[in-house]
Design a protein around this motif. Structure first.
Motif, PDB file in Angstrom:
ATOM      1  N   GLU A 210       0.827  -1.201   0.000  1.00  0.00           N
ATOM      2  CA  GLU A 210       0.000   0.000   0.000  1.00  0.00           C
ATOM      3  C   GLU A 210       0.866   1.257   0.000  1.00  0.00           C
ATOM      4  O   GLU A 210       0.568   2.233  -0.708  1.00  0.00           O
ATOM      5  N   ALA A 211       1.946   1.222   0.751  1.00  0.00           N
ATOM      6  CA  ALA A 211       2.835   2.379   0.781  1.00  0.00           C
ATOM      7  C   ALA A 211       3.496   2.607  -0.570  1.00  0.00           C
ATOM      8  O   ALA A 211       3.617   3.747  -1.040  1.00  0.00           O
ATOM      9  N   LEU A 212       3.926   1.535  -1.214  1.00  0.00           N
ATOM     10  CA  LEU A 212       4.542   1.675  -2.529  1.00  0.00           C
ATOM     11  C   LEU A 212       3.524   2.148  -3.561  1.00  0.00           C
ATOM     12  O   LEU A 212       3.833   2.997  -4.405  1.00  0.00           O
ATOM     13  N   ALA A 213       2.309   1.615  -3.502  1.00  0.00           N
ATOM     14  CA  ALA A 213       1.267   2.069  -4.433  1.00  0.00           C
ATOM     15  C   ALA A 213       1.025   3.559  -4.282  1.00  0.00           C
ATOM     16  O   ALA A 213       0.861   4.286  -5.273  1.00  0.00           O
ATOM     17  N   GLY A 214       1.015   4.038  -3.044  1.00  0.00           N
ATOM     18  CA  GLY A 214       0.842   5.460  -2.823  1.00  0.00           C
ATOM     19  C   GLY A 214       2.014   6.268  -3.348  1.00  0.00           C
ATOM     20  O   GLY A 214       1.830   7.349  -3.925  1.00  0.00           O
ATOM     21  N   ARG A 215       3.201   5.739  -3.169  1.00  0.00           N
ATOM     22  CA  ARG A 215       4.396   6.444  -3.661  1.00  0.00           C
ATOM     23  C   ARG A 215       4.365   6.547  -5.179  1.00  0.00           C
ATOM     24  O   ARG A 215       4.723   7.589  -5.753  1.00  0.00           O
TER      25      ARG A 215
ATOM     26  N   GLU B 290      -1.111   8.333   1.427  1.00  0.00           N
ATOM     27  CA  GLU B 290       0.239   7.949   0.990  1.00  0.00           C
ATOM     28  C   GLU B 290       1.285   8.183   2.059  1.00  0.00           C
ATOM     29  O   GLU B 290       2.060   7.292   2.412  1.00  0.00           O
ATOM     30  N   GLN B 291       1.336   9.390   2.629  1.00  0.00           N
ATOM     31  CA  GLN B 291       2.384   9.696   3.595  1.00  0.00           C
ATOM     32  C   GLN B 291       2.208   8.892   4.879  1.00  0.00           C
ATOM     33  O   GLN B 291       3.176   8.420   5.470  1.00  0.00           O
ATOM     34  N   ARG B 292       0.945   8.695   5.301  1.00  0.00           N
ATOM     35  CA  ARG B 292       0.707   7.908   6.509  1.00  0.00           C
ATOM     36  C   ARG B 292       1.228   6.496   6.344  1.00  0.00           C
ATOM     37  O   ARG B 292       1.908   5.938   7.213  1.00  0.00           O
ATOM     38  N   LEU B 293       0.928   5.878   5.213  1.00  0.00           N
ATOM     39  CA  LEU B 293       1.373   4.507   4.967  1.00  0.00           C
ATOM     40  C   LEU B 293       2.888   4.421   4.914  1.00  0.00           C
ATOM     41  O   LEU B 293       3.505   3.529   5.480  1.00  0.00           O
TER      42      LEU B 293
END
Length: 397
Positions: free
Chosen positions: A108-113, A389-392
């Motif tokens: 999820e963090a990478l998807a947001g990035r 995005e930043q939270r993840l």
């Protein structure tokens, strides 16, 4: 011819094999620098005649030796997200070994990035996508040769030496590699998702360890000719000496059932210690059936209402590691993508979705329940759209 200046973070066996394949198919490459305190890929590069380049203590120091035309990431899986997060800020194209990341939170963090603008291209080492037999399977399904796809039965059965290597290598531990299926079989689930054209809706799974266990106090340790067994390959970073006495906590066999959102059903059987090796996909549709034998590199296809002999294609080029030239084919695909001649066969999003599929399967196994994948896809899609995005990213790092 363009010389590609390459920087490597994590010079393991897979990246070394990939560099050797790149040189073999005609790349003019310069391994300018690497970060790895104990590069287990060194013997592979030496055998290929590829100079090691300069050793750097950290990725940040490596970048001072740039610029690079390609950054290659090959550290153990638990470092993939950290290294990707760093590499995405450098601007150079990235080749990352599979699985692209190890956990749902990292996905999820990478998807947001990646939802942010300006990210350099990421090419993921899902090497099976480059195999001609796999490309033919996809072309047959896309072309309607099977009609509507109904169900798939698939297997991956490894020989004892391969399973023993995994039981000694860092992949034996979830904290380093994720699950057995994530590291070894995410290739297949990437292709299954592409074949089906939908995401999994529900999954179930059963698995465990019954082969490489301490309870098997005195398993046979030699082949019939007296040669040593379970010692074929260097166990690499953080390796264990004994496949049966290691601290392995991943499965050595597992079965899974998947129901996709478009009602295609799949069954999968994996075993890491077999005397009849197999990697086979049996795909049945309303108008035809195909069998892809990935070990022997053979494809068989026949229409449903046809009594003649099935069509058979033998691709040859069978290799001991059962990659059957896939590394060389992927090296050609990577060069074509960098030169702008063709798109790379698999996107980072497809890679993430294959990983999430396997993670859901593992959750089903661990929880002894059927897992509804809907909430997982909702979280992923929200991250991919840039929500949170930043939270993840903060939670993962």
């Amino acid at each position: 011819m363009t010389t590609y200046r390459i920087g490597v973070i994590g010079l393991g066996q897979r990246i070394a094999h990939m560099l050797a394949a790149m040189q073999e198919v005609g790349w003019n490459l310069d391994l300018a620098g690497y970060v790895d305190p104990a590069p287990v890929g060194r013997p592979i590069l030496e055998a290929a005649g590829i100079p090691m380049g300069r050793s750097f203590p950290t990725p940040a120091e490596l970048m001072k030796g740039g610029p690079f035309d390609l950054l290659m990431l090959g550290a153990p899986n638990h470092l993939h997200f950290e290294h990707l997060a760093f590499a995405l800020d450098q601007g150079a194209p990235i080749f990352a070994e599979k699985p692209i990341v190890r956990t749902e939170a990292e996905t999820e963090a990478l998807a947001g990035r990646l939802a942010a603008t300006g990210a350099p291209p990421i090419y993921v080492g899902l090497v099976m996508r480059s195999l001609p037999i796999v490309q033919e399977v996809l072309a047959r399904i896309d072309g309607g040769d099977l009609g509507e796809l109904v169900s798939i039965d698939a297997t991956e059965h490894l020989p004892p030496e391969h399973g023993g290597y995994l039981a000694r290598n860092w992949r034996r531990r979830q904290e380093w590699g994720g699950s057995y299926l994530l590291d070894k079989v995410v290739h297949d689930f990437d292709v299954f998702g592409r074949m089906v054209g939908a995401r999994p809706a529900r999954v179930a799974s059963f698995g465990g360890r019954r082969i490489f266990t301490a309870e098997r106090a005195d398993p046979p340790r030699t082949w019939e000719d007296g040669s040593a067994a379970y010692a074929l390959r260097d166990a690499g970073w953080a390796g264990a000496n004994d496949a049966f006495q290691s601290d392995m906590d991943v499965t050595d066999h597992q079965v899974a059932i998947v129901e996709y959102a478009n009602d295609v059903r799949l069954s999968f059987h994996a075993n890491s210690h077999t005397s009849l090796t197999e990697r086979r996909w049996y795909a049945a549709g309303t108008e035809g059936t195909l069998i892809a034998d990935l070990v022997r590199n053979k494809l068989m296809v026949r229409r449903a209402l046809f009594r003649g002999r099935p069509e058979k294609i033998e691709y040859g080029g069978v290799t001991a590691d059962a990659h059957n030239g896939a590394d060389q084919a992927m090296a050609q695909d990577l060069l074509a993508a960098l030169e702008g001649r063709a798109a790379f066969p698999v996107s980072p999003y497809e890679s993430m979705e294959a990983g999430l599929t396997v993670m859901a399967i593992d959750r089903a196994m661990e929880g002894r329940q059927v897992v509804d994948c809907g909430p997982m896809w909702a979280r992923y899609d929200a991250a991919r759209s840039g929500v949170g995005e930043q939270r993840l990213a903060d939670e993962v790092l």
